[in-house]
Design an enzyme around this catalytic site. Structure first.
Site, mmCIF file in Angstrom:
data_model
loop_
_atom_site.group_PDB
_atom_site.id
_atom_site.type_symbol
_atom_site.label_atom_id
_atom_site.label_comp_id
_atom_site.label_asym_id
_atom_site.label_seq_id
_atom_site.Cartn_x
_atom_site.Cartn_y
_atom_site.Cartn_z
ATOM 1 N N GLY A 1 2.336 32.382 -30.412
ATOM 2 C CA GLY A 1 2.182 34.446 -30.052
ATOM 3 C C GLY A 1 2.884 34.459 -29.102
ATOM 4 N N GLY B 1 2.332 37.214 -25.340
ATOM 5 C CA GLY B 1 1.497 38.209 -25.059
ATOM 6 C C GLY B 1 1.858 39.443 -24.470
ATOM 7 N N SER B 2 1.259 40.199 -23.277
ATOM 8 C CA SER B 2 1.304 40.927 -22.349
ATOM 9 C C SER B 2 2.600 40.906 -21.499
ATOM 10 C CB SER B 2 0.155 41.813 -22.007
ATOM 11 O OG SER B 2 -0.618 40.986 -21.039
ATOM 12 N N PHE B 3 2.766 39.980 -21.047
ATOM 13 C CA PHE B 3 4.072 39.251 -19.772
ATOM 14 C C PHE B 3 5.020 37.530 -20.717
ATOM 15 C CE2 PHE B 3 0.248 36.820 -18.172
ATOM 16 C CZ PHE B 3 0.693 35.889 -17.610
ATOM 17 N N GLY B 4 4.051 37.770 -21.340
ATOM 18 C CA GLY B 4 4.981 36.006 -21.837
ATOM 19 C C GLY B 4 4.795 35.308 -22.792
ATOM 20 N N VAL C 1 2.983 32.978 -25.749
ATOM 21 C CA VAL C 1 1.866 31.769 -26.229
ATOM 22 C C VAL C 1 2.154 30.396 -26.334
ATOM 23 C CG1 VAL C 1 -0.594 31.904 -26.716
ATOM 24 C CG2 VAL C 1 0.472 33.978 -25.608
ATOM 25 N N ASP D 1 -4.152 48.270 -24.884
ATOM 26 C CA ASP D 1 -3.374 47.771 -25.763
ATOM 27 C C ASP D 1 -3.772 47.054 -27.337
ATOM 28 O OD1 ASP D 1 -0.668 47.094 -27.032
ATOM 29 O OD2 ASP D 1 -0.877 45.532 -26.177
#
Length: 839
Positions: A501, A503-506, A508, A632
């Site tokens: 997946g 996320g907010s900055f990269g 996963v 978020d």
């Protein structure tokens, strides 16, 4: 510590009954050059300085300046620091440049008989109030300031090219006067203001209104007067582009920016009380009330407060005459001044109180046994009073809360009619129903009889049990730091097949640590479409690390560790075996003929997942001080562990929000309460889940999370994405616009997810309650939305309905008549939705 000071320290919780504000005075703490912090030590009166730019480690020690002299106060400006020393009937004014070698560049500016009661250093000039000549004097400043301005003044403040003070003459009380080449515009800004205290930084000055505690700042571009109020005047501090103040009644710090169209508000140390604040450049520092240590924070970093390696400081300047103190002196502070070597007789209280203020730190001399005994007496008295109040509160709760049969109003609980003919006269028959028994003809009839009393009791207990329900399940374990090599090995070099997946900055990745634990590793991207500027990636990394390091709750994804090497930023989380709620609601088209997931095939599990997530959000809103706004909330950020327990994840956009009132406008009592404050900032989040008030007006509150969670509830009920197309090539449709009209019109069945089995009667009642709650969550104005505590309570009730469905219908039987009476049962809902809750 003296007996008086010991007694006061033990009685400190009772010392915030404020009657009158005292005048602010020069400080024992100063910031100069944007990175040098200096303070007057409590044990010997020596000034110590530390340069934070060259002493990044908190273990670095501060350097003494002129250790042979005893200082009373210090002040800092852009180019130098100055300190006042008094002794042998003369005053000495010394100045030195900021930095690590202060003693080598020490310069004496003045030496004489004049006694100075205030001091303010600007960019290139020094101002002090001469108590003997009764006027303000200046030094340096390239001849652009007068030598002496007679009059009664207080609260000196100097900035770039100006000095201002509050005039205290009887003919013009609290009038601001300014001098210097840049003084005209600043004085004009305060022309119609009644100001009790001033602070200055760079080209701005700010003052606290004497009556309201509101802040007015001059020399601002864009923001104008700031909507900050209820502040103590002695706590105001102004830097180059920000200001900070101390909030009533708890003395905690609030800061805000002074540039741009709207200020950004933040709380650097939300649980810490300060005696006073000082600022310079982008740095702000405060003297901690509890132990008189120093915490500092910078606007250019993550605003987190860190302790500065200075010794324990004097909590204020020692005055020679107690009559100069409007609110008296700290009892026992005369001895503290004597220990510090100051000729003063005490330290002025900053606020007038009905009881004495908190005592200064312990004197180096041992306390007398008599003082200790008095301290224990005070402790016993305070403890007895607290125990009595607690006992009275418990008795009140049982007598007027649990024993009362008054109906408790829930701001989002629907007042639905019962089954046909189920009026007041049928109450005894309805009372025979139980949660697990048969249901009335209408599955949407509101609970009544014993069932109603059971849920009423549940609602009455809801607030009392919230902390048990939403509190941490265990203590937070130590967050580990990993090397990049360790995490690369755990993911087979961040192989594409390990990706699970984003996320907010990269991205996963799934990984396995050397000890066998399965984890999820979020890596900040440095290339590709998700790449960002390093500063943005760093900000998201810092935010998530800061929040998850101190938060622990069974419905928040746990942080295992982190990695910070060069430009690599990685976070390591507990692995959530069953992935995200989004993936079950919107599976990929190529899944094949696999059997439907438990999420798709069970209304009970869907509601349980929503309940779990709501508890996690409630924890952020209700038990973090100030509350944490996730920013978020969406179905892809609700993750499921191996037991299908839901947890909220991804805190990369989270912020500390403004303090909330004790209850929201949509409270259980139905009484209109004070509205929560908001943060003003550029919108961030995910399209479809973003609060329209935040997106359009840049007003961010905890109710912005409520809106996002309302979208998630509608998404879970309908199976539709937050933004979707009803037909190939059709226009995008919001799930709010799709579902809300049908819920209001009593036609919930039209929008329910067709992939799920038709609800049993009890499940139908639960689904309706969830839909009703969701519609209230997505109202356009935040003030009309419920608090998370009420949402949790409704979802608990809905889940209880599902728990009882097995007894009424064999657990899984289809009830084709489950929605026959939906239109009539929702008629009251439709009327309630047309107006405000509780009107």
């Amino acid at each position: 510590m003296t007996s008086a000071s010991t007694t006061l320290h033990l009685a400190a919780p009772l010392l915030f009954l404020l009657l009158l504000l005292a005048a602010a005075s020069a400080s024992t703490l100063a910031v100069a050059g944007g990175s040098t912090v200096c303070g007057v030590a409590a044990d010997n009166g020596t000034v110590y300085c530390v340069d934070l730019a060259s002493n990044a480690s908190s273990s670095s020690s501060a350097s003494p300046v002129a250790p042979s002299l005893v200082f009373s106060r210090v002040s800092g400006g852009a180019g130098f620091v100055c300190g006042l020393s008094a002794g042998n009937n003369e005053s000495v004014l010394l100045c030195w440049p900021p930095g690590p070698d202060a003693s080598a560049s020490l310069r004496r500016v003045y030496r004489g008989a004049a006694q100075f009661s205030d001091l303010a250093v600007g960019d290139d000039h020094v101002a002090a109030y001469d108590a003997q000549a009764q006027g303000i004097r200046w030094w340096r400043g390239s001849g652009q300031f007068p030598l002496l301005v007679p009059g009664a003044f207080r609260s000196l403040a100097s900035g770039d090219g100006f000095t201002c003070a509050v005039e205290t003459n009887s003919s013009s009380p609290s009038k601001v006067r300014c001098w210097g080449p840049s003084s005209s515009a600043i004085q004009t800004a305060f022309a119609n203001a009644t100001v009790s205290s001033l602070a200055a930084g760079a080209s701005r000055a700010c003052g606290v209104d004497s009556l309201t505690g509101a802040v007015l700042c001059s020399g601002q571009s864009g923001a104008g007067a700031l909507a900050q109020s209820n502040l103590y005047p002695h706590g105001l501090a102004v830097g180059d582009s920000h200001a900070c103040g101390l909030r009533k009644p708890n003395h905690t710090a609030v800061c805000w920016t002074l540039s741009g169209p709207t200020p950004t508000v933040y709380y650097p140390a939300p649980d810490t009380a300060f005696e006073f604040l000082v600022a310079g450049g982008n740095l702000t520092c405060g003297l901690v009330t509890y132990n008189y240590t120093v915490l500092c924070w910078s606007t250019s970093e993550d605003n987190a407060a860190v302790e500065v390696p200075l010794p324990t400081l004097l909590p204020g300047t020692c005055v020679a005459d107690e009559s100069l103190c409007e609110c008296g002196v700290f009892p026992g502070s005369g001895e503290l001044c004597a220990v510090a070597g100051s000729p003063g007789s005490g330290i002025c209280n900053r606020v007038c109180v009905t009881s004495p203020p908190p005592s200064p730190p312990a004197s180096p001399t041992p306390a007398a046994s008599k003082g200790v005994s008095r301290g224990w007496i005070a402790f016993a008295v305070v403890g007895a009073v607290g125990a009595f109040i607690g006992l009275c509160s418990i008795v009140y709760c049982f007598v007027f809360g649990f024993c009362s049969h008054k109906r408790i109003h829930n701001s989002v609980q629907p007042n639905l009619p019962g089954a046909a003919g189920g009026g007041a006269g049928n109450a005894p028959a309805a009372a025979a129903d139980s949660v697990g028994g048969s249901v009335a003809a209408s599955p949407y009839g509101s609970p009544n009889g014993s069932r109603a009393r059971g849920f009423l009791f549940r609602r009455q207990l809801s607030r009392a049990m919230t902390r048990q329900r939403s509190g941490p399940s265990s203590f937070k374990e130590q967050t580990e730091e990993y090397t990049f090599a360790q995490l690369a090995a755990a993911t087979d070099g961040f192989a594409p097949e390990a990706k699970i997946g984003a996320g907010s900055f990269g991205t996963v990745y799934r990984g396995k640590l050397s000890d066998g634990r399965e984890v999820a590793i979020k890596r900040g991207e440095s290339s590709g479409p998700m790449a960002r500027k390093f500063q943005e990636k760093e900000s998201a990394f810092r935010s998530e690390l800061a929040f998850l390091s101190r938060l622990h709750h069974k419905h928040l994804v746990g942080l295992v560790g982190y990695c910070e090497e060069n430009e690599e930023r990685l976070l390591v989380y507990e692995y959530m075996k069953n992935g995200a709620l989004y993936d079950y609601l919107h599976p990929k088209a190529n899944v094949g003929d696999e059997s439907p997931s438990p999420v798709l095939s069970s209304w009970k599990l869907r509601i349980k997942i929503l309940l779990d997530a709501s508890r996690g959000i409630e924890y952020l809103h209700s038990y973090a001080v100030p509350p944490i706004i996730h920013r978020d909330i969406k179905s892809s950020n609700i993750l499921l562990d191996g037991g299908w327990t839901a947890r909220v994840s991804d805190f990369g956009l989270s912020l500390m929000g403004p303090p909330e009132s004790s209850d929201d406008s949509s409270s259980l009592s139905g009484v209109q309460q004070q509205q929560p404050q908001h943060l003003s900032m550029k919108a961030a989040g995910t399209v479809g889940y973003m609060d329209p008030e935040y997106y359009g007006m840049h007003h961010l509150t905890v109710k912005s999370d409520v809106y996002g969670f309302g979208v998630v509830m509608l998404e879970t009920l309908t199976g539709k994405r937050a933004i979707f197309k009803e037909a190939e090539g059709g226009e995008p449709v919001s799930v709010v616009d799709y579902a809300q009209p049908s819920v209001v019109a009593g036609e919930l069945r039209k929008v329910l997810d067709g992939r799920a089995p038709e609800p049993t009667p009890n499940e139908a009642e639960a689904v309706e309650l969830v839909a009703y709650t969701a519609v209230h969550c997505v109202r356009l104005e935040g003030k009309d939305r419920p608090a998370m505590a009420d949402i949790v309570a409704n979802l608990e009730t809905a889940f209880a309905f599902c728990e009882g469905s097995a007894g009424g219908n064999g657990g899984g039987g289809r009830v084709t008549s489950g929605f026959r009476n939906s239109s009539s049962s929702l008629s009251m809902t439709s009327m309630e939705l047309s107006g405000r809750i509780g009107d």
